[in-house]
Design a protein around this motif. Sequence first.
Motif, PDB file in Angstrom:
ATOM      1  N   ASP A   4       0.740  -1.366   0.290  1.00 42.99           N
ATOM      2  CA  ASP A   4      -0.165  -0.091  -0.573  1.00 42.99           C
ATOM      3  C   ASP A   4       0.814   0.933  -0.048  1.00 42.99           C
ATOM      4  O   ASP A   4       1.752   1.237   0.929  1.00 42.99           O
ATOM      5  N   LEU A   5       0.830   2.190  -0.634  1.00 43.98           N
ATOM      6  CA  LEU A   5       1.583   3.414  -1.410  1.00 43.98           C
ATOM      7  C   LEU A   5      -0.041   4.179  -0.959  1.00 43.98           C
ATOM      8  O   LEU A   5      -0.335   4.496  -1.607  1.00 43.98           O
ATOM      9  N   THR A   6       0.787   5.516  -0.068  1.00 44.49           N
ATOM     10  CA  THR A   6      -0.566   6.698   0.106  1.00 44.49           C
ATOM     11  C   THR A   6       0.108   7.711  -0.135  1.00 44.49           C
ATOM     12  O   THR A   6       1.553   8.092   0.120  1.00 44.49           O
ATOM     13  N   GLU A   7      -0.397   8.911  -1.128  1.00 41.26           N
ATOM     14  CA  GLU A   7       0.115  10.069  -1.200  1.00 41.26           C
ATOM     15  C   GLU A   7       1.706   9.707  -2.603  1.00 41.26           C
ATOM     16  O   GLU A   7       2.689  10.242  -2.097  1.00 41.26           O
ATOM     17  N   THR A   8       1.266   8.949  -3.565  1.00 39.65           N
ATOM     18  CA  THR A   8       2.898   8.582  -3.540  1.00 39.65           C
ATOM     19  C   THR A   8       3.284   9.123  -5.679  1.00 39.65           C
ATOM     20  O   THR A   8       1.402   9.681  -6.003  1.00 39.65           O
ATOM     21  N   ARG A  79      -4.465  13.834  -4.607  1.00 37.67           N
ATOM     22  CA  ARG A  79      -3.564  13.022  -4.743  1.00 37.67           C
ATOM     23  C   ARG A  79      -3.977  12.000  -4.903  1.00 37.67           C
ATOM     24  O   ARG A  79      -4.689  11.553  -5.863  1.00 37.67           O
ATOM     25  N   ASP A  81      -3.583   7.441  -4.458  1.00 35.17           N
ATOM     26  CA  ASP A  81      -3.025   6.776  -3.238  1.00 35.17           C
ATOM     27  C   ASP A  81      -2.509   5.220  -4.265  1.00 35.17           C
ATOM     28  O   ASP A  81      -3.484   5.110  -5.309  1.00 35.17           O
ATOM     29  N   GLU A  83      -2.062   0.596  -4.636  1.00 32.49           N
ATOM     30  CA  GLU A  83      -2.287  -0.889  -3.970  1.00 32.49           C
ATOM     31  C   GLU A  83      -2.026  -1.682  -4.722  1.00 32.49           C
ATOM     32  O   GLU A  83      -2.810  -1.983  -6.145  1.00 32.49           O
ATOM     33  N   ARG A  99      -6.279   5.107  -6.957  1.00 33.51           N
ATOM     34  CA  ARG A  99      -7.334   5.764  -6.819  1.00 33.51           C
ATOM     35  C   ARG A  99      -6.706   6.683  -6.874  1.00 33.51           C
ATOM     36  O   ARG A  99      -5.941   7.729  -6.184  1.00 33.51           O
ATOM     37  N   TYR A 101      -7.294  11.035  -6.195  1.00 31.84           N
ATOM     38  CA  TYR A 101      -8.678  12.102  -6.117  1.00 31.84           C
ATOM     39  C   TYR A 101      -8.018  13.691  -6.801  1.00 31.84           C
ATOM     40  O   TYR A 101      -6.699  13.974  -7.136  1.00 31.84           O
TER      41      TYR A 101
END
Length: 347
Positions: A4-8, A79, A81, A83, A99, A101
Amino acid sequence: MKIDLTETTASKINKALVEGRRAIGTPAVGMVLTLVIVTDEENAYDAMRAASDASREHPSRTLVVIKRTRSPRDRAAARLDAEIQVGADAGTGETVVLRLYGEVSNHAQSVVLPLLLPDAPVVVWWPVNGPTDPSKDPLGALAQRRVTDVYAAEDPIRELTEHGANYAPGDTDLSWTRVTPWRSMLAAALDQLPCKVASVQVEGEGENPSCELLGMWLADRLQVPVERTVSKGPGLTSVRMETDCGPIALSRGDGQLATLSMEGQPDRAVALQRRETPELLAEELRRLDPDDTYEAALKFGVDKLGAGSGSGQAAADSAPAREAEKSGSESAPARKKAAPAKKAASK
């Protein structure tokens, strides 16, 4: 294996893919194409499952694009995100769920482009809510093949007409794929008898695009009148061809087993089961060149719709179809949100 990577960013996703392959012991990339799935959160799971099953026949990198704007805050904050799934979690390929945003969702092609496999074909699939002009869509412009499914649309016949008006080489639809076994069986039946066809009747659910496409194909290839009648379904239920050697009929009332009837021959039971999405998608991925047969049938039908004759919706407005639609017992079942898929065997 899941990451999982957030704000990538795309570069971080590519780096995580390499690390994931090394972690499971398969550093080499053995995939034959990139499959881009454009969907929403509600339909993402079913689409990913279908792609995973299809990857057993066509190992691919699957990029799932989901645009998220749930609240004013989502729209304001740009942003990305991700997976990442590799190994057993992704079938025989690898999957990246993106995803998007805020403003990033308006530039999905810029996110997807760095993640495409180099020197490999690209296929874009819209399980629901596909564009009426796929080749002009920013993501569709990246692909050699563009797969839609008008069966999931609110008004499938109108969508089908718009697809015909906007057709570009490489476009196809899963409603066309669903009639492949019917086309193969009807072509084989005509090859057995040296007969001239005088007219055709296609029966199936009302507002079913597969029935319309099969009628368009028959009218185009045989150059005969095609009457469209409505039944309870499921899907396409029968095709009857009147010939100078007697009638040829292919009927399927239960969605599984069909009966082929020909003059002077005993009736034959043939397997004609309604296929699920993974099988349809796998069939579409077998050939990545333009489908000339689909193009000819679609454009023939659109021309006839404009002229008010021939097959397609004009035929569906014939007297038998109107009478059937007036009957409460003949109303078509509710349409699914996303349906199964595949392409065509030419005569």
